[in-house]
Design an enzyme around this catalytic site. Structure first.
Site, PDB file in Angstrom:
ATOM      1  N   GLY A  95     -15.312  10.024  -0.907  1.00 37.41           N
ATOM      2  CA  GLY A  95     -14.124   9.640  -0.719  1.00 37.41           C
ATOM      3  C   GLY A  95     -13.352   8.977  -1.817  1.00 37.41           C
ATOM      4  O   GLY A  95     -12.239   9.112  -2.395  1.00 37.41           O
ATOM      5  N   LYS A 136      -2.599   2.886   3.821  1.00 33.48           N
ATOM      6  CA  LYS A 136      -1.632   3.408   4.886  1.00 33.48           C
ATOM      7  C   LYS A 136      -1.820   2.944   6.279  1.00 33.48           C
ATOM      8  O   LYS A 136      -0.958   2.630   6.927  1.00 33.48           O
ATOM      9  CB  LYS A 136      -1.742   4.848   4.757  1.00 33.48           C
ATOM     10  CG  LYS A 136      -1.260   5.582   3.222  1.00 33.48           C
ATOM     11  CD  LYS A 136      -0.128   5.167   2.850  1.00 33.48           C
ATOM     12  CE  LYS A 136      -0.197   5.064   1.488  1.00 33.48           C
ATOM     13  NZ  LYS A 136      -0.911   3.930   0.520  1.00 33.48           N
ATOM     14  N   GLY A 143       2.911  -6.789 -11.072  1.00 30.47           N
ATOM     15  CA  GLY A 143       3.055  -5.516 -11.373  1.00 30.47           C
ATOM     16  C   GLY A 143       3.580  -4.857 -10.069  1.00 30.47           C
ATOM     17  O   GLY A 143       3.217  -5.110  -9.038  1.00 30.47           O
ATOM     18  N   ILE A 178       1.307   0.265  -6.156  1.00 26.61           N
ATOM     19  CA  ILE A 178       0.318  -0.404  -5.354  1.00 26.61           C
ATOM     20  C   ILE A 178       0.998  -1.851  -5.186  1.00 26.61           C
ATOM     21  O   ILE A 178       0.854  -2.521  -3.994  1.00 26.61           O
ATOM     22  CB  ILE A 178      -1.091  -0.593  -6.224  1.00 26.61           C
ATOM     23  CG1 ILE A 178      -1.649   0.886  -6.018  1.00 26.61           C
ATOM     24  CG2 ILE A 178      -1.926  -1.658  -5.389  1.00 26.61           C
ATOM     25  CD1 ILE A 178      -2.937   0.931  -7.131  1.00 26.61           C
ATOM     26  N   ALA A 231      -1.886  -6.112  -9.735  1.00 23.96           N
ATOM     27  CA  ALA A 231      -1.662  -4.528  -9.686  1.00 23.96           C
ATOM     28  C   ALA A 231      -1.094  -4.306 -10.991  1.00 23.96           C
ATOM     29  O   ALA A 231       0.136  -3.745 -11.094  1.00 23.96           O
ATOM     30  CB  ALA A 231      -0.894  -4.425  -8.534  1.00 23.96           C
ATOM     31  N   GLY A 258      -2.155  -1.728 -13.106  1.00 29.45           N
ATOM     32  CA  GLY A 258      -2.622  -0.401 -13.589  1.00 29.45           C
ATOM     33  C   GLY A 258      -4.004  -0.201 -13.662  1.00 29.45           C
ATOM     34  O   GLY A 258      -4.833  -0.967 -12.921  1.00 29.45           O
ATOM     35  N   ASP A 265      -8.322  11.257 -12.504  1.00 27.32           N
ATOM     36  CA  ASP A 265      -7.687  10.221 -13.384  1.00 27.32           C
ATOM     37  C   ASP A 265      -8.441  10.096 -14.439  1.00 27.32           C
ATOM     38  O   ASP A 265      -7.984   9.522 -15.435  1.00 27.32           O
ATOM     39  CB  ASP A 265      -7.970   8.878 -12.504  1.00 27.32           C
ATOM     40  CG  ASP A 265      -6.921   8.817 -11.138  1.00 27.32           C
ATOM     41  OD1 ASP A 265      -6.363   9.701 -11.071  1.00 27.32           O
ATOM     42  OD2 ASP A 265      -6.995   7.706 -10.252  1.00 27.32           O
ATOM     43  N   HIS A 297      18.832  20.438  13.027  1.00 23.52           N
ATOM     44  CA  HIS A 297      19.705  19.339  13.269  1.00 23.52           C
ATOM     45  C   HIS A 297      19.060  18.775  14.824  1.00 23.52           C
ATOM     46  O   HIS A 297      18.980  19.398  15.818  1.00 23.52           O
ATOM     47  CB  HIS A 297      21.086  19.863  13.612  1.00 23.52           C
ATOM     48  CG  HIS A 297      21.992  18.569  14.152  1.00 23.52           C
ATOM     49  ND1 HIS A 297      22.295  17.799  13.140  1.00 23.52           N
ATOM     50  CD2 HIS A 297      22.586  18.313  15.397  1.00 23.52           C
ATOM     51  CE1 HIS A 297      23.257  17.073  13.817  1.00 23.52           C
ATOM     52  NE2 HIS A 297      23.367  17.213  14.934  1.00 23.52           N
TER      53      HIS A 297
END
Lengths: 465, 465
Positions: A41, A53, A182, A186, A270, A272, A312, A444
């Protein structure tokens, strides 16, 4: 498994790129192994997207409970057990990691926990962990080792006074005060989270706006919302001279030549990420790099034949879903399941409240490119569903080609923005026009009507504004 | 306004068809009037979609508060003030109705409160209200008078023991027990709502499944979820012989020839709707009808030239968003802004928890049509966002053409289903394929990934199952 096994693919890294690539290879009937140095993961699932989350859901609910009377409800003594909030988050991460391990078995992926190194093309060595010293012979290698948090120079992460998101996710106590350095996704999410639970939060961003990659108007709206929530937000501001004491950290905020000293129990860095490439390549393997990231061609192959990379480690935008897409496409291309597609457009999401999500060009980018564009905007105050839900903050903004109506970009701030952006994602992928979105009947009352009405607004045909 | 004004269009009815049609005519620079006998917004906005969504939000939050400990939160004495819950709902309706009245002014729509009748083609008479006796001369008429609740034969609605949704929305007290007759969207939503606040709820449906228009699997899943929530659900069951007493109503439930008597404080009748056509047409105007609904051609024109109709009055599916679409298209066609498009596909939503939403063909319908189809399913238990939110109930199911992969239908049960369905709506409108949805990068972690993975599942390429 005999030592003589030759794999079709060995994947190094078990994050959103690595595990998805390995599973995809398994689906295609290939012999595949995945080596992950921590847990299946990767960062996203264990120390990023997923556990945050879970934390944010606790924070949202806590915020809502405090507003219960708005909904005709009453609550006495709303409280929280911070350790339990954190524990739930770890539990969710653990559950999802188990899920990936299950998927490895289901798709016949050999899963090794350990640190891996590309010995040479065609050979991966496990250099740490219980399988240390094992060599995996393989036709192809996929490097998907991702990134790790960038450290602030001269500021040691001790997990107590100074944390990155990783340490923050393992902390058991709520800091009374925190400086978040930052204001990317995040930083912004953690600022929201701590503030929701009552920490005194200072959010500092060097660039002129929070969420620097987002549309200016969206960032401004979130900036105001955060201030209203009680977060001290400093943009265009540098942090200088951190002084870590026993009980607090002091730092100078420097803006427009002026300096202000602030203090908090904790600093969350945070700022980067940097690529995880250390020890991944043996001295015999030289890959061409580009700004420290692994350079790949259109089929995700590196400068060395048989060695691929995705996620990444090949550079921005450092998003899990982009990483997954790249790895799956690298594997599809590698094994002849269609040509490997490269990423064209992708959404970006920030899960604070109000949520922020976008895809495609910002208005500024459209302007800078000299495009002839139109803007359509629809505020959630005009949405029946948003008003009925008492979540009418924010808007949908869409940018289209002034002539063809093709969607250049979409920007949403508000409730469920991160879900609503999906429709614009499909629209951009299909090169759909504002007229086509407008002509699609939306249920709607839903927030998704705002997606339609913003598109209609570019044509002057929105009904509800 | 001089009596001699001739309108381009007079719209009878101010609901989602009527007000949208009137506003659209205003946008096109036409002289337009809208006559509404109650309040702008019609049933949907004042006594339907909007106020129920406000109630349901209160119910959802109350349910979540009771599960606060799951999220590491604690709450003492969670309670509610039912009158306040209802009051908020009325407030939301009032606010949105004001919004429509504002839009009328903004778009230069003459708005009359009163009952209107088509005197002859070209002339509308206001027959009740402060403008009684006024005649509006007009080139065109749009009938958008909608529907009203169908009554159960021999059961008078008294607003105390026997209600329709309309009376329920005005009630100030929570019934201890309630029998909801009819398990379409309205019945299901009220059953969820009352149960959430602790009423003893019995839901009775004559047809073999609750939500009869939805996919069987979805309906079964909701049936089980409702039973788990404590609702007594009876399908394939008729209600016979209602006996209204002073404090309670008794009724016989008849299933497979067996009869069971049940009793409750209140009966809510939700057995569908009938057209509002009484007194809308003078004796001089004869419109061709079809099953009691006004028959229209492809440009929404009735059998009499110059008289158009749109919305619920022209027949099912009795959905606000379909009504709006029809009216806007009738007006566009009427005033030469493109040909009037007819409805092809549309979503349907039910806002209980778990939510239900769908668009296009059910699996049963695909089977009955003899189509060569594939099914892709993705459960929310495999969604990181759903698990992190502790909302992992339900699934996404998509039905595609086995050969081309074109989307035939999509069915979602779960958190935010009503928002997630929008993407499939666009996909169907654009005749997109499962592969195109699969190749669209969806943000991680979102529920919308389940939309993508269900599409991928039809191709055997879902990563997370």
């Amino acid at each position: 498994m005999a030592e003589s096994t030759e794999y079709d693919l060995v994947v190094i890294g078990g994050g959103p790129a690595g595990y998805a690539g390995a599973i995809r290879a398994g689906q295609l009937g290939k012999r595949v192994a995945c080596v992950e140095m921590e847990r299946a993961g990767g960062t996203c699932l264990n120390w990023g997207c997923i556990p945050t989350k879970a934390l944010l859901k606790s924070a949202e609910l806590f915020q809502k409970i405090k507003k219960a009377d708005t909904f005709g409800l009453s609550v006495k003594e709303a409280g929280f057990d911070f350790a339990k909030v954190m524990e739930r988050s770890r539990g969710v991460a653990g559950q999802m990691a188990k899920g990936v391990e299950f998927l490895f078995r289901k798709n016949k992926v050999d899963y090794f926990v350990g640190r891996a190194q590309v010995a040479v093309a065609g050979m991966v060595e496990i250099t740490e962990g219980e399988h240390k010293g094992k060599f995996l012979k393989t036709k192809n290698i996929l490097i998907a080792t991702g990134c790790k948090m960038r450290r602030i120079p001269d500021l040691a992460v001790d997990g107590v006074r100074v944390m990155t998101s990783r340490e923050a996710l393992a902390a058991k106590t709520l800091p009374k005060s925190i400086i978040v350095v930052g204001a990317g996704a995040i930083g912004v999410e953690f600022a929201y989270f701590y503030n929701a639970f009552g920490s005194k939060v200072t959010l500092v961003e060097m660039l002129p706006q929070i969420l620097p990659v987002e549309d200016e108007e969206v960032a401004k709206t979130l900036h105001r919302a955060f201030e209203k929530q009680g977060i001290a937000v400093h943009t265009g501001t540098k942090c200088e001279n951190f002084r870590v004491g026993k009980d607090a950290v002091k730092v100078n905020l420097v803006k427009d030549g002026k300096t202000e000293e602030i203090e908090a129990e904790v600093v969350l860095s945070a700022i980067g990420v940097v690529p995880n490439l250390e020890s991944v390549l043996s001295a015999k393997v030289k890959l061409e790099l580009e700004r420290n990231y692994v350079k790949v061609d259109d089929s995700y192959q590196t400068s060395v034949k048989g060695i691929y990379a995705a996620g990444d480690i090949i550079g921005p935008p450092w998003l899990a879903h982009v990483a997954t897409y790249e790895a799956v496409n690298a594997v599809n291309g590698l094994f002849g399941h269609g040509p490997a597609k490269r990423v064209k457009s992708f959404p970006g999401c920030t899960y604070c409240q109000p949520q922020v999500a976008s895809t495609g060009l910002t208005e500024k980018a459209a302007k800078e490119k000299g495009l002839d564009y139109k803007v359509g905007k629809f505020p959630f105050t005009a949405s029946g569903k948003a008003v009925a839900s008492a979540e009418a903050e924010g808007f949908v903004k869409v940018i289209t080609d002034a002539k063809s109506g093709e969607i250049y970009g979409a920007h949403i701030i508000g409730s469920e923005a991160t879900e609503l952006i999906a429709e614009y994602g499909l629209a951009i992928h299909l090169e759909a026009t504002a007229e086509e979105i407008h002509q699609t009947i939306h249920a709607h009352p839903t927030l998704s009507e705002a997606v339609m009405e913003a598109a209609a607004a570019t044509l002057g045909e929105a009904i509800h504004i």
